[in-house]
Motif scaffolding. Structure first.
Motif, PDB file in Angstrom:
ATOM      1  N   HIS A   1      -6.051   7.960  15.548  1.00  0.00           N
ATOM      2  CA  HIS A   1      -5.503   7.921  14.186  1.00  0.00           C
ATOM      3  C   HIS A   1      -3.995   7.755  14.136  1.00  0.00           C
ATOM      4  O   HIS A   1      -3.465   7.152  13.197  1.00  0.00           O
ATOM      5  N   MET A   2      -3.268   8.268  15.143  1.00  0.00           N
ATOM      6  CA  MET A   2      -1.814   8.146  15.100  1.00  0.00           C
ATOM      7  C   MET A   2      -1.347   6.705  15.302  1.00  0.00           C
ATOM      8  O   MET A   2      -0.228   6.347  14.894  1.00  0.00           O
ATOM      9  N   PHE A   3      -2.181   5.884  15.901  1.00  0.00           N
ATOM     10  CA  PHE A   3      -1.786   4.514  16.211  1.00  0.00           C
ATOM     11  C   PHE A   3      -2.642   3.497  15.447  1.00  0.00           C
ATOM     12  O   PHE A   3      -2.118   2.663  14.715  1.00  0.00           O
ATOM     13  N   ASP A   4      -3.948   3.587  15.591  1.00  0.00           N
ATOM     14  CA  ASP A   4      -4.870   2.701  14.883  1.00  0.00           C
ATOM     15  C   ASP A   4      -4.671   2.820  13.371  1.00  0.00           C
ATOM     16  O   ASP A   4      -4.421   1.838  12.674  1.00  0.00           O
ATOM     17  N   ASN A   5      -4.785   4.038  12.839  1.00  0.00           N
ATOM     18  CA  ASN A   5      -4.730   4.218  11.392  1.00  0.00           C
ATOM     19  C   ASN A   5      -3.358   3.877  10.824  1.00  0.00           C
ATOM     20  O   ASN A   5      -3.252   3.316   9.736  1.00  0.00           O
ATOM     21  N   ARG A   6      -2.315   4.230  11.544  1.00  0.00           N
ATOM     22  CA  ARG A   6      -0.967   4.024  11.021  1.00  0.00           C
ATOM     23  C   ARG A   6      -0.445   2.615  11.329  1.00  0.00           C
ATOM     24  O   ARG A   6      -0.225   1.821  10.421  1.00  0.00           O
ATOM     25  N   TYR A   7      -0.276   2.300  12.605  1.00  0.00           N
ATOM     26  CA  TYR A   7       0.322   1.008  12.951  1.00  0.00           C
ATOM     27  C   TYR A   7      -0.675  -0.145  12.805  1.00  0.00           C
ATOM     28  O   TYR A   7      -0.306  -1.232  12.364  1.00  0.00           O
ATOM     29  N   GLY A   8      -1.922   0.095  13.186  1.00  0.00           N
ATOM     30  CA  GLY A   8      -2.929  -0.951  13.059  1.00  0.00           C
ATOM     31  C   GLY A   8      -3.198  -1.303  11.613  1.00  0.00           C
ATOM     32  O   GLY A   8      -3.148  -2.472  11.221  1.00  0.00           O
ATOM     33  N   THR A   9      -3.480  -0.290  10.783  1.00  0.00           N
ATOM     34  CA  THR A   9      -3.732  -0.554   9.365  1.00  0.00           C
ATOM     35  C   THR A   9      -2.499  -1.110   8.686  1.00  0.00           C
ATOM     36  O   THR A   9      -2.577  -2.049   7.887  1.00  0.00           O
ATOM     37  N   GLY A  10      -1.339  -0.529   9.006  1.00  0.00           N
ATOM     38  CA  GLY A  10      -0.110  -1.002   8.376  1.00  0.00           C
ATOM     39  C   GLY A  10       0.120  -2.485   8.582  1.00  0.00           C
ATOM     40  O   GLY A  10       0.436  -3.213   7.635  1.00  0.00           O
ATOM     41  N   GLN A  11      -0.056  -2.957   9.808  1.00  0.00           N
ATOM     42  CA  GLN A  11       0.175  -4.380  10.078  1.00  0.00           C
ATOM     43  C   GLN A  11      -0.953  -5.254   9.542  1.00  0.00           C
ATOM     44  O   GLN A  11      -0.714  -6.279   8.908  1.00  0.00           O
ATOM     45  N   SER A  12      -2.206  -4.846   9.796  1.00  0.00           N
ATOM     46  CA  SER A  12      -3.317  -5.733   9.463  1.00  0.00           C
ATOM     47  C   SER A  12      -3.550  -5.861   7.965  1.00  0.00           C
ATOM     48  O   SER A  12      -3.972  -6.922   7.488  1.00  0.00           O
ATOM     49  N   VAL A  13      -3.269  -4.802   7.198  1.00  0.00           N
ATOM     50  CA  VAL A  13      -3.417  -4.898   5.742  1.00  0.00           C
ATOM     51  C   VAL A  13      -2.443  -5.925   5.168  1.00  0.00           C
ATOM     52  O   VAL A  13      -2.814  -6.780   4.351  1.00  0.00           O
ATOM     53  N   TRP A  14      -1.194  -5.872   5.619  1.00  0.00           N
ATOM     54  CA  TRP A  14      -0.225  -6.827   5.078  1.00  0.00           C
ATOM     55  C   TRP A  14      -0.425  -8.225   5.628  1.00  0.00           C
ATOM     56  O   TRP A  14      -0.167  -9.215   4.923  1.00  0.00           O
ATOM     57  N   ASP A  15      -0.925  -8.327   6.843  1.00  0.00           N
ATOM     58  CA  ASP A  15      -1.328  -9.642   7.361  1.00  0.00           C
ATOM     59  C   ASP A  15      -2.353 -10.268   6.431  1.00  0.00           C
ATOM     60  O   ASP A  15      -2.242 -11.438   6.040  1.00  0.00           O
ATOM     61  N   SER A  16      -3.358  -9.484   6.040  1.00  0.00           N
ATOM     62  CA  SER A  16      -4.417 -10.001   5.172  1.00  0.00           C
ATOM     63  C   SER A  16      -3.895 -10.355   3.789  1.00  0.00           C
ATOM     64  O   SER A  16      -4.185 -11.431   3.252  1.00  0.00           O
ATOM     65  N   ILE A  17      -3.133  -9.439   3.189  1.00  0.00           N
ATOM     66  CA  ILE A  17      -2.622  -9.700   1.834  1.00  0.00           C
ATOM     67  C   ILE A  17      -1.738 -10.936   1.822  1.00  0.00           C
ATOM     68  O   ILE A  17      -1.856 -11.799   0.932  1.00  0.00           O
ATOM     69  N   MET A  18      -0.880 -11.084   2.806  1.00  0.00           N
ATOM     70  CA  MET A  18       0.048 -12.226   2.816  1.00  0.00           C
ATOM     71  C   MET A  18      -0.684 -13.540   3.071  1.00  0.00           C
ATOM     72  O   MET A  18      -0.389 -14.549   2.427  1.00  0.00           O
TER      73      MET A  18
END
Length: 425
Positions: A190-207
């Motif tokens: 959760h410290m890496f997947d949930n934070r850094y993974g979600t943070g990057q991949s969500v904005w990758d998708s939205i953009m």
């Protein structure tokens, strides 16, 4: 044994290319693959897996299969399966039941099919020994429809925050019939997947789906757990002005001290240009909120289930509906404003993009592999509860990750160890 239920075997070469790409960027799993090939710990073990079926998950399946596991695989979202990856897995001889854009009925059928590993000599269907789940859909099926297979199950591993919430509710009600390891709660998940993974991949998708700039916009992030922290952090880095909504006063204080505005969703609704939910709850963004929003506001969900944005009520109350761009549906409301929803309100980073980066999932799936080993080695003495990942597993994965990066860290000296474990200083 049932035949694979996938879209098109001709897509396999494309899927194999994707799997090889992520394999080259997942050194922890490569190390486990070599270990499993030597030791064959899962020989004769039946594993059912329901995780978003894309390249990184496919490689996890191949790593477990390298250890001897009989793998039966499906996806964990009707939009997240990549058909070429499913075909590539099926081409290896693995049992695969998933395709992109399945109906809910087809998805439920695939979940059930993935739980059956053939028959014994008497004709009785065989269930899995180990379940690897994402959102607890396999566990839900086992406890509600396929209870006849429960006696075969030693235990399982749950990947998501939402799934752990469901499992803990089952445990509290005395309904959980198998031990489940809360993989999501491991530090190296959760410290890496949930934070850094979600943070990057969500904005990758939205953009990629909107082709709009984030800088200068007001972004509303619902929730301030680990996933939401990553989403808010990356939005800020992209130049957005970020508003956080919360129900937890402690998390709200943290968001303020991290530099974000905090307010209610009703207060935030008129201000936001882009809204992202990641709470694990339902009806976080309602139609009443949408009626307060700007014309053409963009809504995306980063929670596991498509209930955070109230899509049922939106479908009922919209006066017009049309696709405004691939993966984006526009809804005209009774006040004349349009609301744009990405990926049907489903998990935006995987339903409309490629999910978390390979290096992030390398850590999460290493936790999955070692947790499956823990079930294998300890199931006879485990209670039917939600079990924490051991500190030993977290530390092992963190050390291997640092080794892969070529990074060395200090170690405590004997004098320091004694000091830290002493009270009479």
């Amino acid at each position: 044994m049932k035949q694979n239920e996938i879209r098109d075997m001709n897509l396999a070469p494309s899927g194999r290319q994707k799997i090889e790409w992520v394999r080259n960027n997942m050194p922890l799993l490569r190390g486990l693959e070599e270990q499993f090939k030597r030791e064959r710990p899962f020989d004769g073990v039946r594993i059912s897996l329901s995780v978003h079926l894309e390249a990184k998950t496919a490689y996890l399946c191949e790593v477990l299969a390298a250890g001897g596991a009989d793998m039966s695989v499906t996806g964990s979202n009707v939009l997240s399966t990549q058909d070429d990856v499913a075909a590539a897995l099926a081409a290896t001889g693995m049992h695969v039941y998933a395709y992109h854009a399945a109906t809910q009925e087809e998805y439920d059928r695939h979940i059930e099919m993935a739980l059956v590993h053939g028959e014994d000599a008497s004709g009785k269907e065989l269930g899995p020994n180990i379940v690897i789940d994402d959102g607890s859909d396999l566990i839900n099926m086992l406890h509600n429809k396929r209870t006849d297979l429960l006696s075969d199950v030693w235990g399982g591993c749950e990947e998501t925050t939402t799934g752990v919430i469901r499992l803990k509710a089952m445990e509290a009600d005395g309904a959980l019939k198998v031990p489940m390891v809360a993989v999501n709660d491991a530090k190296c998940k959760h410290m890496f997947d949930n934070r850094y993974g979600t943070g990057q991949s969500v904005w990758d998708s939205i953009m990629r789906n909107t082709n709009l700039i984030v800088a200068g916009k007001e972004v509303v992030v619902a929730g301030y757990g680990w996933c939401s922290k990553g989403i808010a952090m990356r939005a800020k880095a992209l130049g957005a002005r970020v508003i956080v909504t919360e129900v937890d006063p402690v998390a709200a204080v943290e968001a303020v001290m991290d530099g974000f505005e905090v307010m209610t969703m009703e207060q935030a609704a008129p201000r936001g240009d882009i809204f992202v939910s990641a709470t694990g709850c339902n009806q976080v963004i309602t139609v009443d909120h949408m009626l307060l929003m700007k014309d053409r506001a963009i809504l995306a969900n980063a929670g596991h289930f498509n209930v955070e944005i109230d899509m049922i009520e939106l479908e009922r109350r919209a006066v017009e509906k049309k696709e405004t761009r691939k993966n984006i549906m526009g809804y005209k409301l009774e006040n004349g404003k349009w609301i744009n929803v990405i990926a049907e309100g489903r998990l935006v980073n995987i339903a409309a993009a490629d999910g978390h980066p390979a290096e992030i999932m390398d850590m999460s799936f290493a936790v999955q592999c070692l947790s499956a080993m823990y079930i294998l080695e300890n199931h006879e003495k485990l209670e039917n509860k939600v079990i924490d990942v051991s500190e030993e597993i977290d530390l092992l994965i963190a050390r291997r990750k640092l080794d892969a990066w070529g990074i060395a860290i200090d170690r405590l000296t004997p004098v320091q160890e004694k000091y830290l474990h002493s009270w009479n200083l």
